[in-house]
Scaffold this motif. Sequence first.
Motif, PDB file in Angstrom:
ATOM      1  N   ILE A 106       9.561  18.367   8.668  1.00 40.50           N
ATOM      2  CA  ILE A 106      10.701  19.242   8.347  1.00 40.50           C
ATOM      3  C   ILE A 106      11.584  18.597   7.278  1.00 40.50           C
ATOM      4  O   ILE A 106      12.033  19.265   6.335  1.00 40.50           O
ATOM      5  CB  ILE A 106      11.515  19.538   9.619  1.00 40.50           C
ATOM      6  CG1 ILE A 106      10.710  20.422  10.569  1.00 40.50           C
ATOM      7  CG2 ILE A 106      12.837  20.222   9.275  1.00 40.50           C
ATOM      8  CD1 ILE A 106      11.399  20.675  11.898  1.00 40.50           C
ATOM      9  N   SER A 107      11.822  17.292   7.399  1.00 43.37           N
ATOM     10  CA  SER A 107      12.649  16.618   6.394  1.00 43.37           C
ATOM     11  C   SER A 107      11.967  16.599   5.035  1.00 43.37           C
ATOM     12  O   SER A 107      12.634  16.786   3.997  1.00 43.37           O
ATOM     13  CB  SER A 107      12.952  15.190   6.855  1.00 43.37           C
ATOM     14  OG  SER A 107      11.765  14.441   7.003  1.00 43.37           O
ATOM     15  N   PHE A 108      10.646  16.412   5.005  1.00 46.51           N
ATOM     16  CA  PHE A 108       9.921  16.444   3.729  1.00 46.51           C
ATOM     17  C   PHE A 108       9.999  17.830   3.094  1.00 46.51           C
ATOM     18  O   PHE A 108      10.202  17.955   1.878  1.00 46.51           O
ATOM     19  CB  PHE A 108       8.451  16.057   3.934  1.00 46.51           C
ATOM     20  CG  PHE A 108       8.247  14.647   4.393  1.00 46.51           C
ATOM     21  CD1 PHE A 108       9.193  13.666   4.122  1.00 46.51           C
ATOM     22  CD2 PHE A 108       7.108  14.288   5.103  1.00 46.51           C
ATOM     23  CE1 PHE A 108       9.010  12.366   4.547  1.00 46.51           C
ATOM     24  CE2 PHE A 108       6.920  12.991   5.533  1.00 46.51           C
ATOM     25  CZ  PHE A 108       7.870  12.025   5.264  1.00 46.51           C
ATOM     26  N   GLU A 130       0.816  -1.210   0.000  1.00 49.41           N
ATOM     27  CA  GLU A 130       0.000   0.000   0.000  1.00 49.41           C
ATOM     28  C   GLU A 130       0.852   1.263   0.000  1.00 49.41           C
ATOM     29  O   GLU A 130       0.543   2.223  -0.713  1.00 49.41           O
ATOM     30  CB  GLU A 130      -0.924   0.002   1.219  1.00 49.41           C
ATOM     31  CG  GLU A 130      -1.987  -1.084   1.186  1.00 49.41           C
ATOM     32  CD  GLU A 130      -2.978  -0.961   2.324  1.00 49.41           C
ATOM     33  OE1 GLU A 130      -2.972   0.093   2.991  1.00 49.41           O
ATOM     34  OE2 GLU A 130      -3.756  -1.905   2.547  1.00 49.41           O
ATOM     35  N   PHE A 131       1.905   1.266   0.786  1.00 51.11           N
ATOM     36  CA  PHE A 131       2.731   2.474   0.898  1.00 51.11           C
ATOM     37  C   PHE A 131       3.542   2.747  -0.360  1.00 51.11           C
ATOM     38  O   PHE A 131       3.779   3.904  -0.699  1.00 51.11           O
ATOM     39  CB  PHE A 131       3.664   2.367   2.106  1.00 51.11           C
ATOM     40  CG  PHE A 131       2.958   2.435   3.432  1.00 51.11           C
ATOM     41  CD1 PHE A 131       1.635   2.837   3.514  1.00 51.11           C
ATOM     42  CD2 PHE A 131       3.608   2.084   4.595  1.00 51.11           C
ATOM     43  CE1 PHE A 131       0.977   2.897   4.731  1.00 51.11           C
ATOM     44  CE2 PHE A 131       2.968   2.144   5.820  1.00 51.11           C
ATOM     45  CZ  PHE A 131       1.642   2.558   5.883  1.00 51.11           C
ATOM     46  N   LYS A 132       3.976   1.707  -1.049  1.00 48.69           N
ATOM     47  CA  LYS A 132       4.825   1.942  -2.217  1.00 48.69           C
ATOM     48  C   LYS A 132       4.041   2.569  -3.365  1.00 48.69           C
ATOM     49  O   LYS A 132       4.631   3.223  -4.241  1.00 48.69           O
ATOM     50  CB  LYS A 132       5.472   0.630  -2.668  1.00 48.69           C
ATOM     51  CG  LYS A 132       4.532  -0.339  -3.363  1.00 48.69           C
ATOM     52  CD  LYS A 132       5.289  -1.565  -3.850  1.00 48.69           C
ATOM     53  CE  LYS A 132       4.368  -2.539  -4.579  1.00 48.69           C
ATOM     54  NZ  LYS A 132       5.111  -3.729  -5.062  1.00 48.69           N
ATOM     55  N   ILE A 133       2.705   2.402  -3.363  1.00 46.52           N
ATOM     56  CA  ILE A 133       1.887   3.066  -4.379  1.00 46.52           C
ATOM     57  C   ILE A 133       1.877   4.577  -4.140  1.00 46.52           C
ATOM     58  O   ILE A 133       1.913   5.375  -5.079  1.00 46.52           O
ATOM     59  CB  ILE A 133       0.454   2.508  -4.348  1.00 46.52           C
ATOM     60  CG1 ILE A 133       0.463   1.012  -4.676  1.00 46.52           C
ATOM     61  CG2 ILE A 133      -0.444   3.250  -5.336  1.00 46.52           C
ATOM     62  CD1 ILE A 133      -0.895   0.357  -4.548  1.00 46.52           C
ATOM     63  N   LEU A 134       1.858   4.970  -2.873  1.00 44.71           N
ATOM     64  CA  LEU A 134       1.825   6.396  -2.544  1.00 44.71           C
ATOM     65  C   LEU A 134       3.183   7.050  -2.681  1.00 44.71           C
ATOM     66  O   LEU A 134       3.296   8.185  -3.146  1.00 44.71           O
ATOM     67  CB  LEU A 134       1.291   6.586  -1.119  1.00 44.71           C
ATOM     68  CG  LEU A 134      -0.126   6.058  -0.861  1.00 44.71           C
ATOM     69  CD1 LEU A 134      -0.480   6.191   0.613  1.00 44.71           C
ATOM     70  CD2 LEU A 134      -1.137   6.795  -1.719  1.00 44.71           C
ATOM     71  N   SER A 163       4.852  11.912  -0.426  1.00 45.63           N
ATOM     72  CA  SER A 163       4.618  11.772  -1.857  1.00 45.63           C
ATOM     73  C   SER A 163       4.444  13.120  -2.547  1.00 45.63           C
ATOM     74  O   SER A 163       4.684  13.249  -3.743  1.00 45.63           O
ATOM     75  CB  SER A 163       3.366  10.905  -2.103  1.00 45.63           C
ATOM     76  OG  SER A 163       2.211  11.540  -1.598  1.00 45.63           O
ATOM     77  N   GLU A 164       4.020  14.147  -1.789  1.00 43.26           N
ATOM     78  CA  GLU A 164       3.825  15.470  -2.380  1.00 43.26           C
ATOM     79  C   GLU A 164       5.140  16.180  -2.661  1.00 43.26           C
ATOM     80  O   GLU A 164       5.154  17.190  -3.372  1.00 43.26           O
ATOM     81  CB  GLU A 164       2.963  16.334  -1.463  1.00 43.26           C
ATOM     82  CG  GLU A 164       1.530  15.818  -1.324  1.00 43.26           C
ATOM     83  CD  GLU A 164       0.690  16.729  -0.452  1.00 43.26           C
ATOM     84  OE1 GLU A 164       1.237  17.755   0.020  1.00 43.26           O
ATOM     85  OE2 GLU A 164      -0.492  16.415  -0.248  1.00 43.26           O
ATOM     86  N   THR A 165       6.228  15.708  -2.103  1.00 44.04           N
ATOM     87  CA  THR A 165       7.537  16.348  -2.319  1.00 44.04           C
ATOM     88  C   THR A 165       8.308  15.703  -3.451  1.00 44.04           C
ATOM     89  O   THR A 165       9.428  16.140  -3.755  1.00 44.04           O
ATOM     90  CB  THR A 165       8.365  16.275  -1.037  1.00 44.04           C
ATOM     91  OG1 THR A 165       8.605  14.898  -0.687  1.00 44.04           O
ATOM     92  CG2 THR A 165       7.648  16.958   0.118  1.00 44.04           C
TER      93      THR A 165
END
Length: 219
Positions: A107-109, A56-60, A216-218
């Motif tokens: 912060i890292s993202f 599931e996470f790798k899709i995002l 995923s937005e970054t």
Amino acid sequence: MMTNLFSTFDPSTMFYIQLNWMSTLISLLFIPSLYWLIPNRMNFLMKTMFIKLHSEFKILTKNNNTLIFISLFFFILVNNFMGLFPYIFTSSSHLVFTLSFALPLWISFMLYGWLNHTYHMFAHLMPQGTPGILMPFMVCIETISNVIRPGTLAIRLSANMIAGHLLLTLLGNTGTLVDILIFIVIIVQFMLIILESAVAIIQSYVFAILSTLYSSETN
């Protein structure tokens, strides 16, 4: 006798030594040694959950770097369940605990996104199809919603943990009751324990999945 309803969440022991935070790591002592040696039911269950979460996470995330989010899910899940046992400090009900995960991740993202994908991050501040007259307002709204993300992520987890434990504390301090009312209170508490177990799983998943969405937005 409690002088304050929220004193059940105080990180202090009867000796006034703040050792209750050790409950965040002491759960590792309950892992059977056979878990690390041979395949068994617990090992199979953990592996199945790991594979399911990874799929599931790798899709995002659009890549296979999901280990940090899966580890975050399991760590929060264990601490949520530890708080359901009597006389064990609920660390996940404190903002110090939840912010220590949400704030460094956010912060890292942000640093990664603005340093490596600056144009892409600016594009996120302006949704596609926004009318020209609304563009300044949308930039302000998107900026504010982006800044408050670590706070909402941390408060969501701690508030859900506090709410259920307060209900259990209120029912546990009902005082002297007749037999039939005590029987009803026990049944209600048992149902609340089941509900809190489900909340512990759901909130761990929500925290991990939202962290994955923010990352995923970054990209």
